[in-house]
Design an enzyme around this catalytic site. Structure first.
Site, PDB file in Angstrom:
ATOM      1  N   LYS A 182       0.725  -1.054   0.051  1.00 34.00           N
ATOM      2  CA  LYS A 182       0.478  -0.092  -0.291  1.00 34.00           C
ATOM      3  C   LYS A 182       1.110   1.301   0.285  1.00 34.00           C
ATOM      4  O   LYS A 182       2.192   1.251   0.803  1.00 34.00           O
ATOM      5  CB  LYS A 182      -0.874   0.409   0.994  1.00 34.00           C
ATOM      6  N   HIS A 185       0.604   7.045   2.560  1.00 34.95           N
ATOM      7  CA  HIS A 185       0.289   8.238   2.846  1.00 34.95           C
ATOM      8  C   HIS A 185      -0.013   9.210   3.632  1.00 34.95           C
ATOM      9  O   HIS A 185       0.901   9.072   4.837  1.00 34.95           O
ATOM     10  CB  HIS A 185      -1.404   7.871   2.023  1.00 34.95           C
ATOM     11  N   HIS A 188      -0.704   7.679   7.231  1.00 34.80           N
ATOM     12  CA  HIS A 188       1.183   7.111   8.173  1.00 34.80           C
ATOM     13  C   HIS A 188       2.199   7.760   8.219  1.00 34.80           C
ATOM     14  O   HIS A 188       3.018   8.327   9.152  1.00 34.80           O
ATOM     15  CB  HIS A 188       1.744   6.164   7.008  1.00 34.80           C
TER      16      HIS A 188
END
Length: 635
Positions: A182, A185, A188
């Site tokens: 993933k 973004h 995080h």
């Protein structure tokens, strides 16, 4: 209001010295205290950690005041010392003592006057002590403060603010911890920058820090990714742009699961069942399933390392749920059952925590198909880490969304009778709202960095008197952009939620990262213009008594509060405490520009002014480094 001026007499005899419980010291004359406090020889041995740092002026003054007042007030020494604190406003003094906090209400004015006279008698530590209601306001001697603060900063340099009081201690900080396959973004980002800040902060206090990135590389979500890739994956797109392609696959797969559940109307999905089956194959060691898992994991870690390098971060350990051994999980589940914590719930294994805390409820530790869960792997990982690193402290930097989970996790460890549970701490933080990986409405960090870099590049190119070389402009623009990203996140309390929006992210007005960077670069420019005339050694020998202007004294008083600010920051692990201090410092530096020039002044005056500016630059740079920001030299 009553005010007492100190007298400049060389020495006086201390009264009975009072120190923290269990520590005995002989009486000492003021001359010996002064000789130690204003030299390199420590006398406050084995006291509060902050006292071990000879540059911590506020801590040293707290000791002086507490030693004198304790026998007069007859209160607990530690309580008295901790009650002395920095006022919110400089006009209220350098330290303030609220008497009601000591249980000393409505003291007679004459009694307080007598106490103040005893404190200021035969010494010149204090400019004045003001009695204001039930408060004692202590103002430090300006000349002492100037010499002690500026000289210590120039001498210590990048080490100013650091202490070696905890060099024997180690801490493991787990932070960032994204799920593999993933993209990284803004959600995080909060764990990442707060974790790095905490790591830097503990290093400042002398701890050995182990930075750990515990990847979400196992579990049901990977089953969804794998099944989705088998259905929607394209090997060519995976090769060209692996992370974004996997993200698109993940979103499409979750959409498919939701559509299937709506169609069936019974909360079931064939794709979800396949995902669960894939994860079961992983846990059983299926060769084909493991091969796909290893491939996607490797791609994700390579991408993360590049992203972290942009942020100037490097982890000591990349770990993951997958590294928890199956035998460890078996042994843990066996132990939980043997101590009577578990119960059966339709084939699954469950722990009821309500007998210990009604708010904690129940939690599943093993599914009915015998596959493990995050909580079980977390327990095993924690035990393994303590055995491997023998840490003195471990911090989990995890969003407030997981507060209940973390409380359940800690309670289970406590009920397992692990004696080191009190070494664990959860640092919570608010969520970045308005984003969801499953739905695809996220803003990736690479995009954020690119946009802020573009914005700052435009600002730099629009400057009429550009001092940045063309070859360095983009790198500086990226650093400015990163400082904007980090400061806009850390200037508010970490527990606060906020909604992601570009206007907030790209704002360079008011208290922003670029403003702090601009202040630092301007101080660098002042130093550069004077380096052929005034050296650093000249500044270390400057006649600081020439710094008589009120704005210079205010700036020095702020500089003297740096250690105190770090102590308060350490107490609550709150980056906004340090950020607010750096903004206040920068604003005062800007005020000094208007009347305290360096060029065109007599050399002794110019040297004193430059010494103050270089000390300010050093403290600003040291604070930025703790926040994870690389100070810019020119812009």
């Amino acid at each position: 209001m009553h005010c007492f001026k100190g007298k400049s007499i060389s020495r006086y005899q201390w009264g009975r010295a009072h120190y923290p419980i269990g520590i005995k010291h002989s009486r000492q004359s003021l001359s010996s205290i002064q000789a130690s406090y204003f030299s390199n020889t420590p006398i406050f041995k084995h006291t509060h950690p902050s006292f071990l740092n000879k540059s911590d002026i506020l801590a040293s003054y707290k000791t002086i005041i507490a030693d004198k007042l304790q026998p007069l007030f007859n209160v607990d020494y530690n309580h008295l010392s901790s009650s002395l604190h920095k006022p919110n406003k400089l006009e209220d003094g350098d330290l303030i003592l609220p008497l009601p906090k000591l249980g000393l209400h409505q003291r007679h004015s004459s009694e307080l006057q007598h106490y103040c006279e005893l404190i200021t008698r035969d010494n010149d530590f204090f400019e004045k002590i003001v009695i204001k209601g039930n408060f004692l306001q202590f103002f430090f001697n300006h000349d002492r403060l100037l010499n002690k603060t500026i000289n210590d900063i120039l001498k210590s340099g990048s080490n100013y603010g650091k202490t070696d009081c905890d060099t024997s201690k180690s801490i493991l900080v787990e932070f960032s911890s994204p799920n593999i396959a993933k993209p990284f973004h803004a959600g995080h980002l909060r764990s990442t920058i707060i974790g790095e800040f905490i790591s830097n902060l503990y290093e400042t206090f002398g701890w050995k820090v182990i930075r750990m990135n515990y990847l979400g590389d196992w579990g049901k979500q990977f089953g969804i990714m794998a099944v989705g890739y088998e259905k929607f994956g394209d090997p060519k797109e995976l090769e060209n742009d692996p992370i974004n392609h996997l993200f698109e696959v993940y979103v499409r797969t979750n959409t498919l699961i939701e559509d299937e559940m709506k169609k069936d109307g019974n909360n079931q999905s064939d794709t979800r069942i396949k995902a669960q089956e894939f994860f079961r194959r992983l846990e059983e060691g299926d060769v084909e399933a493991l091969a796909l898992w290893k491939h996607l994991r490797s791609i994700s870690i390579d991408k993360y390392i590049k992203t972290y390098s942009k942020l100037g971060m490097q982890f000591d350990v990349y770990s993951g749920e997958s590294e928890v051994k199956k035998q460890s999980i078996f042994n843990t589940l066996k132990q939980l059952k043997e101590i009577g914590l578990t119960q059966d719930n339709h084939g699954a294994t469950e722990i009821d925590l309500t007998p210990y805390n009604k708010k904690l409820g129940k939690i599943i530790v093993e599914k009915s198909d015998n596959t493990s869960l995050y909580i079980t792997r977390d327990i095993c990982a924690c035990v393994d880490r303590h055995q491997k690193y023998n840490f003195d402290k471990m911090i989990y930097v995890v969003a407030c969304q997981q507060d209940l989970y973390m409380n359940q996790f800690f309670e289970i460890l406590k009920q397992m009778k692990l004696t080191w549970v009190d070494k664990l701490e959860h640092i919570s933080f608010g969520m970045v709202k308005g984003m969801s990986t499953r739905k695809g409405n996220v803003v990736f960090l690479d995009t954020i960095i690119a946009e802020t870099t573009k914005q700052m590049l435009t600002v730099l190119q629009s400057k009429k008197q550009l001092t940045v070389p063309e070859s360095e402009m983009r790198d500086i623009a990226e650093q400015l952009g990163l400082s904007a990203i980090l400061i806009q996140d850390m200037k508010s309390k970490r527990v606060n939620n906020y909604t992601f929006d570009w206007k907030r992210m790209l704002s360079f007005e008011g208290n922003t990262g670029p403003y702090l960077q601009y202040t630092h670069s301007r101080l660098c420019a002042i130093q550069s213009k004077c380096e052929d005339i005034i050296s650093l050694d000249d500044c270390k020998r400057a006649n600081l008594s020439l710094l008589k202007k009120p704005e210079a004294i205010i700036l020095t008083r702020l500089l003297s509060q740096y250690h105190y600010t770090l102590q308060k920051t350490m107490e609550d692990k709150e980056p906004s405490t340090l950020v607010t201090y750096l903004f206040t410092l920068s604003h005062q530096i800007s005020t000094c520009y208007n009347s305290m020039w360096v060029l065109g002044q007599p050399k002794d005056t110019a040297t004193a002014h430059l010494a103050l500016y270089l000390a300010s630059k050093q403290v600003l740079a040291n604070g930025l480094h703790i926040l994870g920001i690389q100070p810019i030299q020119q812009m």
